[in-house]
Design a protein around this motif. Sequence first.
Motif, PDB file in Angstrom:
ATOM      1  N   LEU A  60      33.087  30.930  32.450  1.00  0.00           N
ATOM      2  CA  LEU A  60      33.828  30.344  33.309  1.00  0.00           C
ATOM      3  C   LEU A  60      35.314  30.493  32.800  1.00  0.00           C
ATOM      4  N   GLU A  61      35.650  30.533  31.769  1.00  0.00           N
ATOM      5  CA  GLU A  61      36.938  31.035  30.970  1.00  0.00           C
ATOM      6  C   GLU A  61      37.555  32.289  31.655  1.00  0.00           C
ATOM      7  N   ARG A  62      36.567  33.363  31.337  1.00  0.00           N
ATOM      8  CA  ARG A  62      36.925  34.635  32.229  1.00  0.00           C
ATOM      9  C   ARG A  62      37.094  34.551  33.511  1.00  0.00           C
ATOM     10  N   ILE A  63      36.076  34.076  34.212  1.00  0.00           N
ATOM     11  CA  ILE A  63      36.388  34.006  35.677  1.00  0.00           C
ATOM     12  C   ILE A  63      37.686  33.272  36.271  1.00  0.00           C
ATOM     13  N   ASN A  64      38.018  32.049  35.466  1.00  0.00           N
ATOM     14  CA  ASN A  64      39.488  31.511  35.413  1.00  0.00           C
ATOM     15  C   ASN A  64      40.426  32.499  35.482  1.00  0.00           C
ATOM     16  N   LYS A  65      40.267  33.199  34.213  1.00  0.00           N
ATOM     17  CA  LYS A  65      41.451  34.059  33.929  1.00  0.00           C
ATOM     18  C   LYS A  65      41.722  35.066  35.088  1.00  0.00           C
ATOM     19  N   ILE A  66      40.593  35.785  35.426  1.00  0.00           N
ATOM     20  CA  ILE A  66      40.678  36.730  36.599  1.00  0.00           C
ATOM     21  C   ILE A  66      41.199  36.231  37.596  1.00  0.00           C
ATOM     22  N   GLN A  67      40.815  34.823  38.064  1.00  0.00           N
ATOM     23  CA  GLN A  67      41.145  34.414  39.417  1.00  0.00           C
ATOM     24  C   GLN A  67      42.485  34.075  39.255  1.00  0.00           C
ATOM     25  N   ARG A  68      43.215  33.589  38.144  1.00  0.00           N
ATOM     26  CA  ARG A  68      44.664  33.257  37.951  1.00  0.00           C
ATOM     27  C   ARG A  68      45.579  34.975  38.268  1.00  0.00           C
ATOM     28  N   GLU A  69      44.832  35.759  37.619  1.00  0.00           N
ATOM     29  CA  GLU A  69      45.479  37.027  37.639  1.00  0.00           C
ATOM     30  C   GLU A  69      45.470  37.508  39.378  1.00  0.00           C
TER      31      GLU A  69
END
Length: 684
Positions: A60-69
């Motif tokens: 989930l943290e990885r998904i959120n990071k990619i979404q922010r980018e």
Amino acid sequence: MRLQFKHQKFQQDATNAVCDIFAGQPYSSINYRLDSGDNIVLHDNAWANAKVQIDDNTILERINKIQRENQIAVSKKLEGKYNLTIEMETGVGKTYTYIKTIFELNKRYGWSKFIIVVPSVAIREGVYKSLQITQEHFAQEYSKKIRFFVYNSQRLNEIESFASDNAINAMIINSQAFNAKGKDARRIYMELDEFRSRKPIDVIAKTNPILIIDEPQSVEGPKTKEGLKKFNPLFILRYSATHKKDSIYNMVYRLDAVEAYNKKLVKRIAVKGITQKGITATEGFVYLEKINLSEKAPTAMLQFDVKGATTIRKKTMKVNEGFNLYDNSGELDEYKNNYVVSSINGKEDYIEFLNGKRVYIGQVCGEVNEEQLRRIQIRETILSHLDMEKKLYNKGIKVLSLFFIDEVSHYKQYDEAGQAQNGIFAKMFEEEYEKVLNEFQLDLDSDSYREYLENISANKTHAGYFSIDKKGRMQNGKISKKENTSEDVDAYDLIMKDKERLLSFGEPVRFIFSHSALREGWDNPNVFQICTLKQSNSEIRKRQEVGRGLRLCVNQKGERMDETVLGEDVQDINTLTIIASESYDSFAKALQNELAEVLENRPKVVSRELFEGKIIKNNKGNQIIIDKDMVDTIYYDLVSNKYIDRKGNLTDKYYEDRKEDNIEFSPEIKEYTSSILDIIDSIY
């Protein structure tokens, strides 16, 4: 011709958006025993995808990071384990992108079992063709090839190979193959004697396949969602340009219609609207084809009725101010009332007569029947085609035009002996092509293009792409009521096998007649005109209609004519003209409404919330998360430089400075200017 493929950043970004989520996953696959229902060992070397070994919080943290980018709303939870959504506009290479993702997932983590789920025969055949034509391209990059096949319940050996082969394997399957009621669909759940008393679904499920759903909005009804669970997927990837609001799970990449156009990744759209004005025979028939401003005085191409020896026929002439329709029509009564051209207005695209009547480009005045309207549409398509072809021939780019029709009989008919004859649209096409070509060749200054045209006869330059019956006759074919698309394999086999040949100047076919239901799964990069000759009230969404011609064109070497080749001229050359049986305003409004649906979830004004928590990069590529202090600085700069108004709307000054690359921020955030502007550009 072999189509050439380029490495494009947005396709790599979409691939990374999926693959980076699983960073740290060990490279491995699972070797297991593939046996029959009574546990007699058949293979000791069956292979499955290894389970994801990254914990859910990290995922989930990885998904959120990619979404922010990627400036996408951040997910609060994992929606399924795992569902990932990728939005890519039609024409930018969605299928290419997920094929690349397959290779990259295999390269990084060893996963090798993939199932591509499609909603229709058209898309299935398109995916199969894409896997074929990209095979050598990806083999050069990854030194591997995909073993791919279309699921067929009668070819069970392919499922056996899918499970036992340790190379990359991709199975393409229609959703109807596992969620329909027919006997053939049920076979996937049955213990079959010819499959050694095993159920195909059990053998497939044991491989823990990664599911790729192409056009999930057309696939995922309640029954299909339940059916997908039986495949025991490792995770699910969803690719579409038009996701439904209620089925967007953990979106990690988005390239929508506006971004695709702004980045010059698709063709520009132009519209020729054909509309009728006036309904009585007392009004003279007049059709304004175009206005020419390149001469000393403006002229217009005008079509009107002319009295012949025995009949009234329609004639197209170049006219100037003072042209008298009554005199030039053989003194037809309907032109007696001052039908004299008083002005030709090239700025607003109309001509005016002494009687006060105005006719705009694309308007038909007077009484006109359905057949006459279709003839005008066909003529306009030919004119647009030749104008574009004249421009692109010496650049080595073949121009194609696509007609959508509802009945094969309007294109091809058969007598009692089974001999083929032209239908009404084919007859119209050949008649209008000969007329237009005779007029067109007068203005040609290219000997090579003139020779090209002279060597192609009217009857050889058009072809029909329809289903074929057992007697070799074209037929309408079966239509899926749910998707309004043809279910006939023959129709799509023919189209897909001819894709590269159609792009060659050696192939005389330039005008393609096909079924109006052919909305998805097939497109050709060199379609520059689309004309819909509707004889029914069936609704075809505008984006589906134009989607058949949105891809950027290719030349005779198969090279894509994008911005890297053409620079600023990319969308002057890459223009798709729609010849619509409605006004320009009506067509444009319908298309804009559909685009508005796509953009509904995008920010509409610049607010502090637009920036807070987003990940941005400086000039060196270093990343930071925008905190509250930085948000205040960005917002202050935008207000003080008058780039936004009090409501947060972008101002003309912003767009002017943006165009001139003249926007500057305070020194402490200046190095992040490019990333900040990317966020602002998400506003439409």
